[in-house]
Design a protein around this motif. Structure first.
Motif, PDB file in Angstrom:
ATOM      1  N   TYR A 206       0.825  -1.207   0.000  1.00 48.83           N
ATOM      2  CA  TYR A 206       0.000   0.000   0.000  1.00 48.83           C
ATOM      3  C   TYR A 206       0.862   1.263   0.000  1.00 48.83           C
ATOM      4  O   TYR A 206       0.617   2.197  -0.777  1.00 48.83           O
ATOM      5  N   VAL A 207       1.862   1.293   0.877  1.00 53.51           N
ATOM      6  CA  VAL A 207       2.702   2.483   0.983  1.00 53.51           C
ATOM      7  C   VAL A 207       3.465   2.728  -0.317  1.00 53.51           C
ATOM      8  O   VAL A 207       3.653   3.877  -0.735  1.00 53.51           O
ATOM      9  N   SER A 208       3.888   1.658  -0.986  1.00 54.45           N
ATOM     10  CA  SER A 208       4.649   1.830  -2.225  1.00 54.45           C
ATOM     11  C   SER A 208       3.823   2.462  -3.326  1.00 54.45           C
ATOM     12  O   SER A 208       4.378   3.078  -4.241  1.00 54.45           O
ATOM     13  N   ARG A 209       2.487   2.341  -3.253  1.00 53.28           N
ATOM     14  CA  ARG A 209       1.612   2.923  -4.270  1.00 53.28           C
ATOM     15  C   ARG A 209       0.924   4.192  -3.799  1.00 53.28           C
ATOM     16  O   ARG A 209       0.199   4.819  -4.558  1.00 53.28           O
ATOM     17  N   ALA A 210       1.134   4.532  -2.536  1.00 54.71           N
ATOM     18  CA  ALA A 210       0.591   5.781  -1.993  1.00 54.71           C
ATOM     19  C   ALA A 210       1.465   6.956  -2.441  1.00 54.71           C
ATOM     20  O   ALA A 210       2.578   6.761  -2.942  1.00 54.71           O
ATOM     21  N   PRO A 211       0.979   8.191  -2.284  1.00 54.15           N
ATOM     22  CA  PRO A 211       1.791   9.353  -2.685  1.00 54.15           C
ATOM     23  C   PRO A 211       3.172   9.375  -2.040  1.00 54.15           C
ATOM     24  O   PRO A 211       4.157   9.732  -2.697  1.00 54.15           O
TER      25      PRO A 211
END
Length: 362
Positions: A206-211
């Motif tokens: 999730y974090v890798s695809r978050a801003p």
């Protein structure tokens, strides 16, 4: 009737667009192999003995979680940190110091639900502070600083008796008991490690695809341009260390619950390098890579000794097999086992020389 059909047609695209967006965000849910692996992991207690359940798969999930923190820093941030196992070891020591153990002159006797959050907070702060020092350098210097932090922590724990118990460490650390369940029993503890590993895996995805993750990847690729666009490069890097440190700390808590003890040997320089080997062998560009590398490492560490003895060789040379396997995988693939797998899949696809899909003639 036509009005109703047109209304249905207008209502359909948003749902399909949301589904496509979900698939782009979480492509694993469209992969049958991922569902098969998840099913096998869930029913593992039914098909594996206590030894394989904990010593193989449980240990794999713990080491994979620690290596996942290194993969996040190296794969998405371009920062190779050799202190991730040190952070995990720090969290394990803090669980033993604040919690209950046989070393009553060291442990404070807090219940696990107080000792564990304190250990996670202190280990995250420790890793963030180390990251704040490391981000001021690049390349080999980052590796050396994080390795120096790991070596310093190892020698400090080995020589300090008042807090860390010296070279004997802290033994018989208490494990959680609540809801009438001893969570260190084989099946219960396996599901605890599986749950923590799954949460960390999806959190990294999730974090890798978050801003923030996208900005971090931009900092990795071109820090000067990101700084010119107004991004604080060092702040993003330090935040990445904080996130990775929390993941490593979770692995450390599981590790001390698994062995019920923590000693300087668990945070040695060799063990720190093992985490790097695990991440590189599995694949350092995808979150699943560390778990694949951890499984390979645990299998070699567990069974290579007996294999060498049967060949009439010294069983203590099992690390030679690990090193040879590491060299072979790195030589043939820069992205570990995942890279080899992708290369094999591409080779199995039919070659199309024309847009129509045919081989063509003449």
């Amino acid at each position: 009737m036509s009005l109703l059909q047109s209304t249905q047609l207008r209502a359909t695209p948003p749902a399909s667009a949301a589904r496509r967006a979900f698939i782009r965000a979480w492509p694993e849910f469209e992969n049958p192999a991922a569902w098969l692996v998840a099913l096998i992991l869930l029913i593992m207690p039914l098909i594996a003995s206590g030894f394989f359940l904990i010593e193989i798969f449980g240990t794999t999930l713990i080491l994979g979680t620690i290596a996942l923190s290194l993969m996040f820093l190296a794969g998405y941030g371009g920062m190779v940190s050799l202190m991730q196992l040190t952070i995990a070891g720090f969290a394990a020591y803090m669980v033993a110091v604040f919690g209950i153990s046989a070393n009553t002159n060291i442990s404070l006797g807090w219940p696990w639900w107080l000792a564990t959050p304190m250990a996670l907070a202190l280990a995250t702060a420790f890793g963030t502070l180390g990251g704040a020092l490391a981000v001021r350098t690049e390349g080999i210097y980052t590796i050396m600083i994080t390795l120096a932090i790991g070596a310093a922590f190892y020698y400090f724990t080995n020589q300090n008796w008042a807090i860390f118990g010296g070279h004997t460490g802290i033994n018989t650390v208490a494990t959680p008991h609540f809801w009438g369940i001893d969570w260190r029993t084989d099946i219960a503890f396996y599901y605890v490690t599986l749950g923590v590993a799954a949460i960390c895996y999806f959190a990294v995805q999730y974090v890798s695809r978050a801003p923030f993750g996208l900005a971090l990847q931009g900092v990795r690729d071109n820090p000067r341009r990101m700084a010119a666009l107004g991004f604080n490069v060092n702040a993003h890097r330090v935040a990445a260390y904080a996130f990775a440190s929390f993941i490593a700390a979770l692995g450390g808590v599981l590790q001390v619950w698994n062995y019920r003890q923590i000693s300087p040997g668990s945070v040695s320089v060799g063990a720190c390098i093992d985490v790097l080997i695990i991440a590189v062998v599995g694949g350092i560009t995808r979150p699943i890579g560390p778990f694949i590398g951890a499984l390979i490492f645990v299998l070699l560490r567990t069974f290579a000794l007996d294999f060498l003895v049967r060949l009439g060789l010294d069983g203590n040379r099992f690390r030679l097999l690990i090193g040879l396997g590491f060299l072979a995988i790195v030589f043939w693939s820069s992205d570990g086992v995942i890279g080899l797998w992708q290369r094999w899949r591409q080779s199995q696809r039919p070659r199309t020389d024309r847009p129509g899909g045919g081989r063509g003639h003449g």
